[in-house]
Every structure is written in C-alpha cells, then in structure tokens.
Scaffold this active site. Structure first.
Site, PDB file in Angstrom:
ATOM      1  N   SER A  40       3.076   2.423  -9.863  1.00  0.00           N
ATOM      2  CA  SER A  40       4.285   1.760  -9.358  1.00  0.00           C
ATOM      3  C   SER A  40       3.990   0.309  -9.003  1.00  0.00           C
ATOM      4  O   SER A  40       4.886  -0.528  -8.999  1.00  0.00           O
ATOM      5  CB  SER A  40       4.851   2.504  -8.145  1.00  0.00           C
ATOM      6  OG  SER A  40       3.862   2.653  -7.141  1.00  0.00           O
ATOM      7  N   ASP A  64       2.545  10.910  -9.090  1.00  0.00           N
ATOM      8  CA  ASP A  64       3.083  10.389  -7.834  1.00  0.00           C
ATOM      9  C   ASP A  64       2.553  11.296  -6.718  1.00  0.00           C
ATOM     10  O   ASP A  64       2.742  12.516  -6.776  1.00  0.00           O
ATOM     11  CB  ASP A  64       4.617  10.412  -7.884  1.00  0.00           C
ATOM     12  CG  ASP A  64       5.233   9.706  -6.689  1.00  0.00           C
ATOM     13  OD1 ASP A  64       4.794   9.980  -5.547  1.00  0.00           O
ATOM     14  OD2 ASP A  64       6.146   8.895  -6.898  1.00  0.00           O
ATOM     15  N   LYS A  89       3.485  -1.956   0.166  1.00  0.00           N
ATOM     16  CA  LYS A  89       2.854  -2.810   1.181  1.00  0.00           C
ATOM     17  C   LYS A  89       3.602  -4.109   1.504  1.00  0.00           C
ATOM     18  O   LYS A  89       3.087  -4.914   2.279  1.00  0.00           O
ATOM     19  CB  LYS A  89       1.440  -3.134   0.737  1.00  0.00           C
ATOM     20  CG  LYS A  89       1.389  -3.919  -0.566  1.00  0.00           C
ATOM     21  CD  LYS A  89       0.009  -4.437  -0.887  1.00  0.00           C
ATOM     22  CE  LYS A  89       0.003  -5.172  -2.207  1.00  0.00           C
ATOM     23  NZ  LYS A  89      -1.251  -5.773  -2.572  1.00  0.00           N
ATOM     24  N   SER A 129      -3.815  -1.136   8.685  1.00  0.00           N
ATOM     25  CA  SER A 129      -3.662  -2.585   8.604  1.00  0.00           C
ATOM     26  C   SER A 129      -3.675  -3.190   9.995  1.00  0.00           C
ATOM     27  O   SER A 129      -3.257  -2.556  10.974  1.00  0.00           O
ATOM     28  CB  SER A 129      -2.318  -2.868   7.927  1.00  0.00           C
ATOM     29  OG  SER A 129      -1.932  -4.192   8.149  1.00  0.00           O
ATOM     30  N   TYR A 155       7.190  -1.486   7.315  1.00  0.00           N
ATOM     31  CA  TYR A 155       5.882  -1.250   6.691  1.00  0.00           C
ATOM     32  C   TYR A 155       4.840  -0.944   7.770  1.00  0.00           C
ATOM     33  O   TYR A 155       4.106   0.049   7.683  1.00  0.00           O
ATOM     34  CB  TYR A 155       5.449  -2.474   5.859  1.00  0.00           C
ATOM     35  CG  TYR A 155       3.977  -2.442   5.504  1.00  0.00           C
ATOM     36  CD1 TYR A 155       3.485  -1.518   4.593  1.00  0.00           C
ATOM     37  CD2 TYR A 155       3.073  -3.325   6.120  1.00  0.00           C
ATOM     38  CE1 TYR A 155       2.128  -1.465   4.290  1.00  0.00           C
ATOM     39  CE2 TYR A 155       1.720  -3.278   5.818  1.00  0.00           C
ATOM     40  CZ  TYR A 155       1.253  -2.348   4.909  1.00  0.00           C
ATOM     41  OH  TYR A 155      -0.083  -2.289   4.623  1.00  0.00           O
ATOM     42  N   LYS A 159       2.422   2.566   8.787  1.00  0.00           N
ATOM     43  CA  LYS A 159       0.974   2.617   9.030  1.00  0.00           C
ATOM     44  C   LYS A 159       0.700   3.213  10.408  1.00  0.00           C
ATOM     45  O   LYS A 159      -0.213   4.032  10.570  1.00  0.00           O
ATOM     46  CB  LYS A 159       0.350   1.221   8.898  1.00  0.00           C
ATOM     47  CG  LYS A 159       0.373   0.683   7.483  1.00  0.00           C
ATOM     48  CD  LYS A 159      -0.522   1.521   6.557  1.00  0.00           C
ATOM     49  CE  LYS A 159      -0.378   1.157   5.109  1.00  0.00           C
ATOM     50  NZ  LYS A 159      -1.028   2.088   4.196  1.00  0.00           N
ATOM     51  N   ARG A 237      -5.524 -17.066  10.061  1.00  0.00           N
ATOM     52  CA  ARG A 237      -5.686 -15.636   9.776  1.00  0.00           C
ATOM     53  C   ARG A 237      -7.135 -15.326   9.414  1.00  0.00           C
ATOM     54  O   ARG A 237      -7.879 -16.201   8.998  1.00  0.00           O
ATOM     55  CB  ARG A 237      -4.787 -15.210   8.588  1.00  0.00           C
ATOM     56  CG  ARG A 237      -3.303 -15.288   8.873  1.00  0.00           C
ATOM     57  CD  ARG A 237      -2.842 -14.282   9.901  1.00  0.00           C
ATOM     58  NE  ARG A 237      -1.430 -14.406  10.219  1.00  0.00           N
ATOM     59  CZ  ARG A 237      -0.925 -15.161  11.189  1.00  0.00           C
ATOM     60  NH1 ARG A 237      -1.716 -15.902  11.939  1.00  0.00           N
ATOM     61  NH2 ARG A 237       0.373 -15.201  11.418  1.00  0.00           N
ATOM     62  N   ARG A 299       8.288 -18.848  10.404  1.00  0.00           N
ATOM     63  CA  ARG A 299       8.965 -17.558  10.185  1.00  0.00           C
ATOM     64  C   ARG A 299       9.000 -16.823  11.515  1.00  0.00           C
ATOM     65  O   ARG A 299       7.972 -16.785  12.218  1.00  0.00           O
ATOM     66  CB  ARG A 299       8.185 -16.692   9.183  1.00  0.00           C
ATOM     67  CG  ARG A 299       8.413 -17.064   7.754  1.00  0.00           C
ATOM     68  CD  ARG A 299       7.726 -16.094   6.831  1.00  0.00           C
ATOM     69  NE  ARG A 299       6.307 -15.931   7.137  1.00  0.00           N
ATOM     70  CZ  ARG A 299       5.405 -15.450   6.277  1.00  0.00           C
ATOM     71  NH1 ARG A 299       5.786 -15.062   5.089  1.00  0.00           N
ATOM     72  NH2 ARG A 299       4.139 -15.330   6.610  1.00  0.00           N
ATOM     73  N   PRO A 300      10.166 -16.242  11.852  1.00  0.00           N
ATOM     74  CA  PRO A 300      10.205 -15.517  13.121  1.00  0.00           C
ATOM     75  C   PRO A 300       9.160 -14.404  13.136  1.00  0.00           C
ATOM     76  O   PRO A 300       8.951 -13.730  12.131  1.00  0.00           O
ATOM     77  CB  PRO A 300      11.620 -14.921  13.171  1.00  0.00           C
ATOM     78  CG  PRO A 300      12.317 -15.353  11.946  1.00  0.00           C
ATOM     79  CD  PRO A 300      11.402 -16.161  11.090  1.00  0.00           C
TER      80      PRO A 300
HETATM   81  N1  LIG Z   1      -3.434  -5.909   0.419  1.00  0.00           N
HETATM   82  C1  LIG Z   1      -3.307  -6.066   1.716  1.00  0.00           C
HETATM   83  O1  LIG Z   1      -3.128  -7.195   2.202  1.00  0.00           O
HETATM   84  C2  LIG Z   1      -3.385  -4.884   2.642  1.00  0.00           C
HETATM   85  C3  LIG Z   1      -3.604  -5.096   4.018  1.00  0.00           C
HETATM   86  C4  LIG Z   1      -3.666  -3.991   4.865  1.00  0.00           C
HETATM   87  C5  LIG Z   1      -3.493  -2.720   4.357  1.00  0.00           C
HETATM   88  N2  LIG Z   1      -3.265  -2.542   3.023  1.00  0.00           N
HETATM   89  C6  LIG Z   1      -3.082  -1.177   2.517  1.00  0.00           C
HETATM   90  O2  LIG Z   1      -4.092  -0.906   1.566  1.00  0.00           O
HETATM   91  C7  LIG Z   1      -3.586  -0.018   0.558  1.00  0.00           C
HETATM   92  C8  LIG Z   1      -3.852  -0.620  -0.813  1.00  0.00           C
HETATM   93  O3  LIG Z   1      -3.284  -1.909  -0.862  1.00  0.00           O
HETATM   94  P1  LIG Z   1      -3.360  -2.810  -2.176  1.00  0.00           P
HETATM   95  O4  LIG Z   1      -3.290  -4.213  -1.733  1.00  0.00           O
HETATM   96  O5  LIG Z   1      -4.445  -2.357  -3.048  1.00  0.00           O
HETATM   97  O6  LIG Z   1      -1.962  -2.442  -2.812  1.00  0.00           O
HETATM   98  P2  LIG Z   1      -1.594  -2.098  -4.337  1.00  0.00           P
HETATM   99  O7  LIG Z   1      -0.118  -2.039  -4.397  1.00  0.00           O
HETATM  100  O8  LIG Z   1      -2.308  -3.016  -5.255  1.00  0.00           O
HETATM  101  O9  LIG Z   1      -2.227  -0.631  -4.497  1.00  0.00           O
HETATM  102  C9  LIG Z   1      -1.551   0.523  -4.118  1.00  0.00           C
HETATM  103  C10 LIG Z   1      -1.607   1.481  -5.290  1.00  0.00           C
HETATM  104  O10 LIG Z   1      -0.947   2.694  -4.925  1.00  0.00           O
HETATM  105  C11 LIG Z   1      -0.115   3.096  -5.995  1.00  0.00           C
HETATM  106  N3  LIG Z   1       0.942   3.919  -5.405  1.00  0.00           N
HETATM  107  C12 LIG Z   1       1.880   3.560  -4.493  1.00  0.00           C
HETATM  108  N4  LIG Z   1       2.648   4.620  -4.191  1.00  0.00           N
HETATM  109  C13 LIG Z   1       2.173   5.668  -4.908  1.00  0.00           C
HETATM  110  C14 LIG Z   1       2.558   7.036  -5.021  1.00  0.00           C
HETATM  111  N5  LIG Z   1       3.577   7.548  -4.343  1.00  0.00           N
HETATM  112  N6  LIG Z   1       1.851   7.821  -5.866  1.00  0.00           N
HETATM  113  C15 LIG Z   1       0.792   7.338  -6.575  1.00  0.00           C
HETATM  114  N7  LIG Z   1       0.401   6.059  -6.498  1.00  0.00           N
HETATM  115  C16 LIG Z   1       1.086   5.233  -5.669  1.00  0.00           C
HETATM  116  C17 LIG Z   1       0.352   1.823  -6.646  1.00  0.00           C
HETATM  117  O11 LIG Z   1       0.735   2.002  -8.005  1.00  0.00           O
HETATM  118  C18 LIG Z   1      -0.891   0.943  -6.524  1.00  0.00           C
HETATM  119  O12 LIG Z   1      -1.743   1.114  -7.652  1.00  0.00           O
HETATM  120  C19 LIG Z   1      -2.124   0.205   0.881  1.00  0.00           C
HETATM  121  O13 LIG Z   1      -2.021   1.396   1.605  1.00  0.00           O
HETATM  122  C20 LIG Z   1      -1.782  -0.984   1.762  1.00  0.00           C
HETATM  123  O14 LIG Z   1      -0.725  -0.694   2.626  1.00  0.00           O
HETATM  124  C21 LIG Z   1      -3.230  -3.581   2.160  1.00  0.00           C
END
Ligand SMILES: NC(=O)c1ccc[n+]([C@@H]2O[C@H](COP(=O)([O-])OP(=O)(O)OC[C@H]3O[C@@H](n4cnc5c(N)ncnc54)[C@H](O)[C@@H]3O)[C@@H](O)[C@H]2O)c1
Length: 345
Positions: A40, A64, A89, A129, A155, A159, A237, A299-300
């Site tokens: 996705s 999924d 995210k 996060s 979001y 978490k 940050r 940004r607020p």
């Molecule tokens: N990137 C950031 O800044 C950040 C910061 C803090 C936390 N996170 C958390 O880390 C995790 C990974 O983040 P990322 O940056 O790699 O995001 P990303 O979107 O690149 O990776 C998430 C992956 O999960 C898959 N996915 C989502 N919903 C799904 C579902 N229902 N079934 C199967 N696959 C699904 C997506 O296709 C994607 O490949 C997330 O949980 C995100 O909330 C990310």
C-alpha cells in the site's frame, strides 16, 4: 535448538522495513526473514534490491495484515519473533482521514497479536514513534522514556493505543516478550543507493521533500517558521540514519530472543538536534548546490526543539548511532540521484 531464527517482518517492503531486512540478512545466517506487505506504500521491486545487496532471498507474502490470510504465514513457518512495521504514517492525512488510520494501524496489530497468541509466538518488536510524547516543552529536553505520553493527531493516537494494547498483553501474559521502539526522525538510505525512501506524491517529511527539490520535482522547501527560540530560528529535530535505526531493531531482537523481559520501551534517536536550516546546509554540501527554500508561517502544534535521550538504548541494548548528519544527507542524495523515480526506473 535451531540456530537460525525466523523473523516475520510485517511492512518489511517499506522504507524502514527494507533496511531492517538487509541488516538481518547480513548477520551470517542468524536470521531467516519472512516479509509480509500489501504494497500500500511500497514497491515490489524493493525485494530484488534487497537480494542485490545481500545475495539472499527473502520469503515474501503479499498479504494485508488485517486479513484472515495472515494465518497462512503462521501455518507455513515456525516464527520466532515478529517485527511489526505495517502501518500508515502520514500525520496530516491522519487528521483528514482518522478512521483509515485507526482501521489499518490497530486492526493489523491486533490481528497479528491474536495469531501470535494462537501459534505461541511470544517475541514482538513494535514500531512506535516520538510522536507519543505529545507536546514537548523546552525544559523537558532531552526526552527520556519516562516522559508522559499524549498525542496531538490520530496517527499518534494509533501508536499510543498500540502501546497500550501491548502493555495490557504483557500484564495478562507472562510469556509475552515485547520491545517498543520509539523512533525519532529517520532519514538517509542504504549506502549502496539501492534502497531508500520512495515518497509517493507530495512528501509529508522534510528529507524526501528536500530530495524532490534537488531533482527538480518540487521548486523549493517550505520552512514552517524561523522565529523559534533555536540556533537560527527554525525548528530543531533529532535525525537518525535509517541504517542506525535498522541496527537498533537487530539489537532489540537479540535482547528478546535471549531474555524474558515482559515489556520495555526504548528511544531510538541520535540524542542531539539539528535545525531545518542546518539540515538544508548539510544536504546542499552533499548535493553540491544550494537547496531553495522559503520561510512560511509556523504550523500549529509544532514544537521548537525535540530530541531524544537515547541513553537507555545505549545502556541496555548496547546501541548508539554511528552515522553523522553529513552521512545521512550523502546517503539520501545518493539514493535519490540514482533513483529519481524511486523504484520505477
Ligand atoms: N518514517 C518515519 O518517520 C517513522 C517515524 C516513527 C515511526 N514510524 C513507523 O515505522 C513503521 C514503518 O515506517 P516506514 O517509514 O517504513 O513506512 P512505510 O510506509 O515505508 O512502510 C510501511 C509498510 O507497511 C506496509 N503496510 C501498511 N499497511 C499494511 C497492511 N495493512 N498490511 C500489509 N502491509 C501494510 C506498506 O505497504 C509499507 O510497505 C510504521 O509503523 C511507522 O508508523 C515511522
């Protein structure tokens, strides 16, 4: 006892998951990796790139994680631990579409936990996060894991609720073994330039925005406010190289596989902050030209400064960051310049 441990990486085709996959596969056959993703927010080609880098195959299921099909993965594999990254995210989108976020992030997590219970898989690493620290005041820095939690957007609520679910599982089940990792701001890419963050559309995060300005896809970066009480007025940050973040997951896994800990929480951050202007200047050095930017209104809800106290991860996981801001910018630019259209070259 089997020497090689099987790790289910949910969301493993994504930005952070693909880097974790490489780190696990590079550990001398210590880990077999099973990726589950529904693409996705990722691209199937990432799996070929992981093989290019590591020379190893990943077992993959296009599923999924909310669906009943997930059980197949547990039936067909003897899983030792789950790293769950599967979530949406984008903070701004979550404000506009809260149910999309509650549905995906929480139902997928609960489905995973129910199946883990059914198949007696006890080790769980959760992608949380720094957003769970809510609004942070200057005199509360650096933020450690005991900082009170709250959220400012749906979001972040997913978490925080996810963490609450894990806390309750831990209370109810003495065998449940869980590490919650609270990430600060991952940027950068694998040094090969073969995997990185493929931002689809207008990026919500600052680094993919900068790299899209660098390749001419966007005209300039908006900086939200330059009148904060910081070194140059722009927001500060804690940026962490995605490979350092991935290595933190390997350390967390090692701890879970060798100890009964109940539930533990760790910040994964560098422990120092950089302003948006410092980030732009560092990126411009790597890029060889100045990145264009415009100062716009604040940004607020944005805090002036946020950075982690990562000492708990250092003391207990024996983990700390190795890469500098210049390394992060070099690797982000290396990835973007080699893959101007992401994985669709
Ligand atoms: N990137 C950031 O800044 C950040 C910061 C803090 C936390 N996170 C958390 O880390 C995790 C990974 O983040 P990322 O940056 O790699 O995001 P990303 O979107 O690149 O990776 C998430 C992956 O999960 C898959 N996915 C989502 N919903 C799904 C579902 N229902 N079934 C199967 N696959 C699904 C997506 O296709 C994607 O490949 C997330 O949980 C995100 O909330 C990310």
């Amino acid at each position: 006892m089997r020497d090689t441990k099987s790790i289910l990486l949910a969301g493993g085709a994504g930005y952070i998951g693909s880097h974790i996959c490489v780190e696990l596969l590079n550990r001398d056959n210590k880990y077999k990796v099973i990726v589950v993703d529904n693409f996705s927010n990722s691209n199937p080609k990432v799996l070929d790139r992981i093989k290019d880098i590591t020379g190893k195959d990943v077992k993959f299921y296009e599923i999924d994680t909310r669906s009943n099909e997930l059980e197949k993965v547990f039936k067909e594999n003897k899983i030792d631990a789950v790293i769950d990254l599967a979530a949406y995210k984008a903070v701004g989108d979550s404000v506009k579409n809260p149910l999309k976020y509650y549905n995906n992030n929480l139902i997928s997590q609960m489905n995973m936990l129910l199946l883990m219970k059914k198949y007696s898989v006890n080790n769980f690493v959760f992608s949380s996060s720094a957003t769970v620290y809510g609004e942070v005041k200057a005199d509360e820095l650096p933020i450690n894991e005991n900082h009170p939690t709250s959220t400012t957007n749906p979001y972040g609520s997913t978490k925080l609720m996810g963490e609450q679910i894990l806390q309750d599982c831990s209370i109810s089940d003495p065998d449940f073994n869980c590490i919650v990792l609270r990430y600060f701001n991952p940027i950068g890419a694998h040094e090969s330039g073969k995997i990185g963050e493929e931002a689809i559309g207008i990026p919500a995060n600052v680094m993919p925005y900068i790299t899209k300005v660098a390749i001419g896809e966007l005209p300039y970066l908006n900086i939200f406010g330059n009148d904060y009480d910081t070194i140059d007025g722009t927001g500060v940050r804690d940026y962490i190289h995605v490979v350092d973040l991935a290595k933190g997951h390997v350390k967390a896994l090692e701890r879970l596989l060798n100890n009964r800990i109940g539930i533990e929480y760790f910040n994964l951050g560098a422990g120092k902050g950089f302003s948006v202007l410092e980030l732009i200047h560092a990126f411009s050095r790597a890029y060889g030209k100045q990145i264009e930017y415009k100062i716009v209104d604040r940004r607020p809800g944005d805090a002036a400064i946020i950075y982690a106290d990562p000492s708990k991860a250092k003391d207990i996981l024996n983990w700390q960051v190795e890469y500098s801001l210049d390394d992060m910018c070099r690797d982000s630019w290396n990835w973007q310049s080699k893959n101007p259209n992401g994985y669709n070259i």
